[in-house]
Design a protein around this motif. Sequence first.
Motif, mmCIF file in Angstrom:
data_model
loop_
_atom_site.group_PDB
_atom_site.id
_atom_site.type_symbol
_atom_site.label_atom_id
_atom_site.label_comp_id
_atom_site.label_asym_id
_atom_site.label_seq_id
_atom_site.Cartn_x
_atom_site.Cartn_y
_atom_site.Cartn_z
ATOM 1 N N MET A 129 65.547 29.338 29.295
ATOM 2 C CA MET A 129 64.972 30.089 28.168
ATOM 3 C C MET A 129 65.541 29.517 26.879
ATOM 4 S SD MET A 129 65.628 34.092 27.315
ATOM 5 C CE MET A 129 63.935 34.478 27.756
ATOM 6 N N ALA A 130 64.805 29.665 25.778
ATOM 7 C CA ALA A 130 65.339 29.226 24.482
ATOM 8 C C ALA A 130 65.011 30.249 23.400
ATOM 9 C CB ALA A 130 64.759 27.861 24.106
ATOM 10 N N ILE A 131 65.846 30.265 22.380
ATOM 11 C CA ILE A 131 65.610 31.127 21.212
ATOM 12 C C ILE A 131 65.198 30.247 20.031
ATOM 13 C CG2 ILE A 131 66.995 33.114 21.892
ATOM 14 C CD1 ILE A 131 69.399 31.931 20.502
ATOM 15 N N VAL A 132 64.616 30.878 19.007
ATOM 16 C CA VAL A 132 64.133 30.107 17.853
ATOM 17 C C VAL A 132 64.650 30.738 16.548
ATOM 18 C CG1 VAL A 132 62.048 29.259 19.014
ATOM 19 C CG2 VAL A 132 61.962 31.432 17.750
ATOM 20 N N PRO A 133 64.721 29.924 15.495
ATOM 21 C CA PRO A 133 65.166 30.444 14.188
ATOM 22 C C PRO A 133 64.015 31.192 13.509
ATOM 23 C CG PRO A 133 64.634 28.121 14.000
ATOM 24 C CD PRO A 133 64.438 28.480 15.444
ATOM 25 N N TYR A 134 63.760 32.435 13.938
ATOM 26 C CA TYR A 134 62.490 33.085 13.558
ATOM 27 C C TYR A 134 62.447 33.571 12.115
ATOM 28 C CZ TYR A 134 64.812 37.431 15.250
ATOM 29 O OH TYR A 134 65.673 38.475 15.467
ATOM 30 N N TRP A 135 63.495 33.309 11.352
ATOM 31 C CA TRP A 135 63.422 33.546 9.901
ATOM 32 C C TRP A 135 62.607 32.441 9.223
ATOM 33 C CZ3 TRP A 135 67.849 32.209 12.600
ATOM 34 C CH2 TRP A 135 68.334 30.910 12.386
#
Lengths: 375, 375
Positions: free
Chosen positions: A151-157
Amino acid sequence: MLRSDVQIISVDDHVIETPNVWQDRVAAKYKDAAPKMHTDDQGRDYWVFEGRPYFNIGLNAVVGKPREKWGLDPTALSDMRPGCYDIKERLRDMDEDGIWAGLNFPSFPGFAGSTFFNATDKELSLVCIQAWNDWHLEEWCGAAPERQIPMAIVPYWDIEASAAEVRRVAANGSRTISFCEAPHAVGMPSIHDAAWDPFWAAINETGLPVSMHFGSGGAPNVAPGGPFTATIAQYGLNSLQCCIELVNSRIFEKFPNVKFALSEGGIGWMPWMLERCDYTWERHKIYTGMADAKKPSEIFREHIYGCFIADDAGIRNIDLIGEDNVMFESDYPHSDSNWPNARKMLEESLANTPDHIARKIAEDNARRLFNFPRK
Amino acid sequence: MLRSDVQIISVDDHVIETPNVWQDRVAAKYKDAAPKMHTDDQGRDYWVFEGRPYFNIGLNAVVGKPREKWGLDPTALSDMRPGCYDIKERLRDMDEDGIWAGLNFPSFPGFAGSTFFNATDKELSLVCIQAWNDWHLEEWCGAAPERQIPMAIVPYWDIEASAAEVRRVAANGSRTISFCEAPHAVGMPSIHDAAWDPFWAAINETGLPVSMHFGSGGAPNVAPGGPFTATIAQYGLNSLQCCIELVNSRIFEKFPNVKFALSEGGIGWMPWMLERCDYTWERHKIYTGMADAKKPSEIFREHIYGCFIADDAGIRNIDLIGEDNVMFESDYPHSDSNWPNARKMLEESLANTPDHIARKIAEDNARRLFNFPRK
């Protein structure tokens, strides 16, 4: 019933990060401000990030403790089962639980990266997100590639940067993106806003499904003064709200390959939600400009996946939800999990479900959605 | 199946007030400030109250219009079916719909009296609430006492005055109190707060059940920019949230005779809600101080009633909800109603339901809860 050859895949578990995650990976100039783990004189482990302390490193990692001991969450790695943070121990715990493969959300970063979203230094935050993604892919999942779905996260700002990170991690082998279930609730554009199009375009192009964990958009809006039991029970409503928004959205017209998993949201409410959304759409589609949209239940069947730990109401009504739209999760090591009885309990829940449907729920739907075939 | 001798009782309909409601009843000194109906040069009827105009007198009274014409709500009494505001015409429409008796929420005052809650002059507001209650009991229900269940609203900005009004209307023959589903959302104490004890004591003593209409605590908290179809579908979540709070509350330990109807909230989510609340309570009751509380599903069966217009998922799972805890509603004259096909559609929905359960859902549960026996 659940046949013994089914390899259960849990689509929502949690990994607790160890001190090395960021310190091993960020460039020298970021090391001081990047997350570092310390221990205080009471023996509590805590993270320091951008000069601020963060306690509660385990979130709710009570696995293996008797219920009488719940409440004060573990405050030190040494107070948790090693399976929380050590992949070799995790595999042993999964064996004991009867689970073949798992999908792990981050802990210190928040389910979708909210710790970095809320941080001051956004350059540093992007570096930290990429470090987590690389650590997770290479070390955690790399140690057990047939048993861990990356799984990966993203810089959603930053929507463009999020799209770029989706493409980067997809190229590296990630299989899903963890994303905030209610971006409008944290001050970002609503999911209905075309501002997200570059992000959906990257999702659409890479084919990575989006996993939205309940609580990633904030806590439920409860009546003050009630017991915490009421709060916990209301987290699933975040997923329900998000699902209603999605089946009424126009996202999929532009981006037909986008799919969502509603992690830990439960499935028993889905028959009602589908019936109600179709009823509402049928009556109000003309003056609301939705007459040319697909029926909500059709959008659901093509794009949405429900995830459950224990949900007999949902399993009983699987024909109303769709046998291809439901996946199991164990929630290890949180308090909702049933370790070491996950397989046993799922077998009991699926005792009256036709074998081929039980197999889809426990294994095949997750393998298909996350492009994670048997080797 | 639904037998032909069953007298269907709808527990959620709406009356549109006529110009005389307040002007006929308030003392001379209040007449100027009390609600007065005017007509503007476009032919729109509107209320003036405390010097301010209020349009949208019909809320959503589209009954009898084709769906293509929905959207602009009726803006004049002359643009509505007379059954909206004339009890004799209403009875004719009910006959055509196959409904024997109804329970009507107010329109201009808001479902639970929010217009007066939000008003400046609280003395006047109490007078207006009492005037509506007396008008509704004497004129609307008085014209058809076997076919209209009297409802009353309370001045919920003042808890003691609310308790007094409960006792006053109970003595006069009212059968239920319409109350705000989320008082904390409008700045009042949460339902978990002992500040409400005098109100619950009056409810407990008089035995009047509390009807909480979805939306009485505000609109759902939707993602901006989505279609209105998503908003409408989310109103039921207000009832779901309220229900989770109630089954986790301690209200019934002190006030065992208090009962709630969740008007228009639907029922299909209840099997999931009950299973989830029991699961949460079982796991977390110790450290949350709930170990001595009743199980949420037991509280539900003793105190909560679900109300539905069309809810096949709920009817299919009536055994999980409880055949004594569900009631039908027609929602005349709003857009969710199916006039003149209410009975026909309910018959179709209950085609596979055992006769004695169909009878409970359509008639007996409402007669028992609202103390409204057949004559």
